[in-house]
Design an enzyme around this catalytic site. Sequence first.
Site, short mmCIF file in Angstrom:
data_model
loop_
_atom_site.label_atom_id
_atom_site.label_comp_id
_atom_site.label_asym_id
_atom_site.label_seq_id
_atom_site.Cartn_x
_atom_site.Cartn_y
_atom_site.Cartn_z
N ASP A 9 -21.46 58.01 31.20
CA ASP A 9 -21.15 58.15 29.78
C ASP A 9 -19.88 58.98 29.64
O ASP A 9 -19.47 59.67 30.58
CB ASP A 9 -22.32 58.85 29.07
CG ASP A 9 -22.07 59.03 27.57
OD1 ASP A 9 -21.74 58.03 26.91
OD2 ASP A 9 -22.19 60.16 27.08
N SER A 10 -19.29 58.94 28.46
CA SER A 10 -18.10 59.76 28.20
C SER A 10 -18.44 61.25 28.21
O SER A 10 -17.56 62.08 28.33
CB SER A 10 -17.51 59.39 26.85
OG SER A 10 -18.47 59.56 25.84
N CYS A 72 -22.54 54.36 27.56
CA CYS A 72 -21.63 54.74 26.47
C CYS A 72 -21.26 53.45 25.74
O CYS A 72 -20.83 52.47 26.37
CB CYS A 72 -20.39 55.37 27.10
SG CYS A 72 -19.00 55.61 25.99
N GLU A 151 -22.84 67.34 17.55
CA GLU A 151 -22.52 68.36 18.57
C GLU A 151 -22.51 69.76 17.98
O GLU A 151 -22.70 70.74 18.70
CB GLU A 151 -21.20 68.01 19.25
CG GLU A 151 -21.32 66.67 19.94
CD GLU A 151 -20.45 66.49 21.16
OE1 GLU A 151 -19.37 67.08 21.20
OE2 GLU A 151 -20.87 65.74 22.07
N CYS A 183 -23.85 54.13 18.97
CA CYS A 183 -23.25 55.27 19.67
C CYS A 183 -24.42 56.16 20.10
O CYS A 183 -25.35 56.36 19.31
CB CYS A 183 -22.29 56.04 18.75
SG CYS A 183 -21.74 57.62 19.43
N HIS A 185 -24.99 59.17 20.32
CA HIS A 185 -25.32 60.36 19.54
C HIS A 185 -26.12 60.04 18.27
O HIS A 185 -26.80 60.89 17.73
CB HIS A 185 -24.05 61.10 19.10
CG HIS A 185 -23.43 61.96 20.15
ND1 HIS A 185 -22.84 61.44 21.26
CD2 HIS A 185 -23.31 63.31 20.25
CE1 HIS A 185 -22.37 62.44 22.00
NE2 HIS A 185 -22.63 63.57 21.42
#
Lengths: 270, 270
Positions: A9-10, A72, A151, A183, A185
């Site tokens: 993942d990034s 990702c 985040e 995504c 997140h």
Amino acid sequence: MDAPIGVFDSGVGGLTVVKEIMRQLPGENLVYFGDTARVPYGSKSKITVCKYSRQIVRFLQTKNVKAVVAACNTASALALDEIRDEIDIPVLGVVEPGAVMAAETTRTKNIGIIGTESTIKSGIYNKFLHRIDPDITVVSKACPLFVPLVEEGLWEDRVTEDIVGRYLHELKEYDIDALILGCTHYPLLRRIIGQEMGENVKLVNPAYETAKSLKTLLTEKDLLNTTGIDEKEPSYDYFVSDGVEKFISFADDVLSCHVEKAEIIDIESF
Amino acid sequence: MDAPIGVFDSGVGGLTVVKEIMRQLPGENLVYFGDTARVPYGSKSKITVCKYSRQIVRFLQTKNVKAVVAACNTASALALDEIRDEIDIPVLGVVEPGAVMAAETTRTKNIGIIGTESTIKSGIYNKFLHRIDPDITVVSKACPLFVPLVEEGLWEDRVTEDIVGRYLHELKEYDIDALILGCTHYPLLRRIIGQEMGENVKLVNPAYETAKSLKTLLTEKDLLNTTGIDEKEPSYDYFVSDGVEKFISFADDVLSCHVEKAEIIDIESF
């Protein structure tokens, strides 16, 4: 076959996919790489995301992985074909499983997709959905602030509600009944997104579907680890390009097991 | 001396420093590098920011720059000493000029600093301020959402007002009369930050002070370009690691002159 599965993942978001793989494939060994030095990928160009993904896959191959999962959405959207051309082990992204699930879910044939700028711009979800059913109408929207809000820990906050409302407003004008959380997140904002969209819209989380597809793929290719868990606990190894402590702290929040260590890799040298 | 000045940043924010240099030193040639592929630096570790900054300086040296300006607060905070050790041309960051100005401004000797997570964690502004005057009290606060909010264009928005209020709330409990805007994006939120802090708090923009310090430095070292502007228009060259079009569009918004082109550099190879 007890060789590990490589997941990348990034940054840290791909751990939500790892969690699902651990749950659905509890006997598999895993190697995770999070590109925490060069995160985020969501605003980057195809050429850069391809280059970074290639370096990561080359690193994962040094760990003798039997399959690679791009956990990702942006890397899955922009780099999957390029990676597949280069290596001879199975490669799975999160986009196709997510698209398949959404197509199975919808009744109205109107599907919404939210993701990073680069994922949305790539049009990749549309491509997969139209390949499955050309009659599906796709409405997409980039939501660049969702990742920073997650985040910053604002998963339940009036500011996040405000921003969610603005991004999703347009989508509500269409009769969609499935929304792909494109995504890694975004599932963390599931409650607010669900509240905004209403109960008639099913939220599709590609992480869950990807783990399911991975199981099918490994079974078909006879690559499942047949060593019983009772005989040997699976091994989970974590690698990042920056910030080990921050990674471990986030991983401990997301995963059901404690992460003891992660190793820094000079990914640019691969 | 008509060799160019090299200016670099993690992305596009450093263009606010470029703008000031163009204004205060209109006869100088400039080479700008924005690390748009690996942006942001603000959440990265010292080791990674040092590595990236070194690669960029090596690239700038291929353009025969006579001085280097780190127009990024995070790079200035984490990597300046390392860069200075490696090259024999003058290197200037944005932190020291900003600290000097804040120390000159304050009457209460209470100074506030806002910046990225890595800049604040480095404690570098405190170090410079205490070197100038050990009696200064420093109150600092990381504001990770400011950059994404600016990049999403929400410079004047109720969400930004809400977030600014939360981040700056703590700072208002101290009797500060100067607040350093310790990240190149923050001056774009100047109005909302000023409104929150009140008119008794002077906002210090290191971009302005850095251009002034650069002028002094070049004068002292006899490095000013003495070719008159009437004889030859100064040249401005732009390089980025990703996303030329997006860079040009942002640059056109920030700078007073039109940016015609920017070139992609494979910065990892330096």
